[in-house]
Scaffold this active site. Structure first.
Site, PDB file in Angstrom:
ATOM      1  N   HIS A 189       0.849  -1.189   0.000  1.00 49.04           N
ATOM      2  CA  HIS A 189       0.000   0.000   0.000  1.00 49.04           C
ATOM      3  C   HIS A 189       0.887   1.243   0.000  1.00 49.04           C
ATOM      4  CE1 HIS A 189      -3.342   2.637   0.857  1.00 49.04           C
ATOM      5  NE2 HIS A 189      -4.181   1.603   1.017  1.00 49.04           N
ATOM      6  N   HIS A 190       0.524   2.213  -0.827  1.00 54.81           N
ATOM      7  CA  HIS A 190       1.335   3.431  -0.914  1.00 54.81           C
ATOM      8  C   HIS A 190       1.277   4.236   0.382  1.00 54.81           C
ATOM      9  CE1 HIS A 190       3.803   6.289  -2.729  1.00 54.81           C
ATOM     10  NE2 HIS A 190       3.087   6.669  -3.787  1.00 54.81           N
TER      11      HIS A 190
END
Length: 219
Positions: A189-190
């Protein structure tokens, strides 16, 4: 299991970036790069070690150094940074081409972790067909594609888009000059990590592989 709630962190430099990618622009990052595993393969041959649990320990060691790769959710669904995370990995069954998932608690000592992974795999062999056991919340995911040396790999994730822990996949290694390269993919996940954190992980992992020895392994 110990953790810090992300919303309670004080002066956390990633707070704004985390909120942006977690709540507004939900984004995952996938990157594949080669790791030269020649030093580790040689050490495994010399010491009679299996490659998978050996590499799994080095990867787990690097993962546990960085908060970016130790994020998840507590029982109330709140984003947290765990004090320690452990690998949840897949095991292939040649009999029916299925697989099952195992989790082994990470410990810093190589020998203890290595023996436990080998024991967990051996004791799970009577399992038949896909098995999905309950996983600890403080985990990250690992899988392998040992039949293929690939250049890129991407797993499409569905659901609420809130999975914060990393997913690692590695493929078949092959000779390239004086190196033996193995593709390693991370999907994360960024909100958890940027390109800087991912590059740092690959660099530190390569160092661990290059310097794998009896002294560092604790043997």
């Amino acid at each position: 299991m110990e953790y810090q709630k992300i919303r309670e962190l004080q002066d956390w430099p990633r707070q704004e970036a985390f909120d942006h990618f977690y709540h507004q622009v939900v984004t995952a990052v996938t990157l594949t790069a080669d790791v030269d595993v020649a030093p580790l393969l040689q050490a495994c041959r010399e010491r009679g070690l299996r490659f998978f649990p050996s590499f799994l320990h080095l990867l787990s060691r690097v993962v546990n150094r960085h908060d970016a790769f130790k994020m998840g959710h507590n029982a109330e669904g709140e984003p947290v940074i765990w004090k320690q995370v452990s690998p949840s990995y897949t095991v292939f069954q040649e009999e029916d081409s299925s697989f099952y998932s195992l989790s082994t608690e990470y410990v810093p000592e190589f020998e203890a972790f290595y023996r436990q992974v080998v024991l967990d795999i051996e004791q799970s062999k009577p399992l038949q067909g896909p098995q999905w056991k309950e996983e600890p919340p403080n985990r990250f995911y690992v899988s392998c594609i040992p039949w293929l040396h690939y250049r890129g790999f991407n797993m499409q994730m569905y659901g609420d888009g809130k999975l914060l822990c990393p997913i690692f996949t590695w493929g078949k290694f092959e000779r390239s000059g004086d190196k033996t390269v193995m593709p390693l993919t991370i999907q994360i996940h960024h909100a958890s990590a940027d390109g800087f954190h991912i590059a740092q992980l690959f660099q530190e992992l390569q160092w661990e592989v290059d310097h794998f020895s009896e002294e560092q392994a604790g043997a």
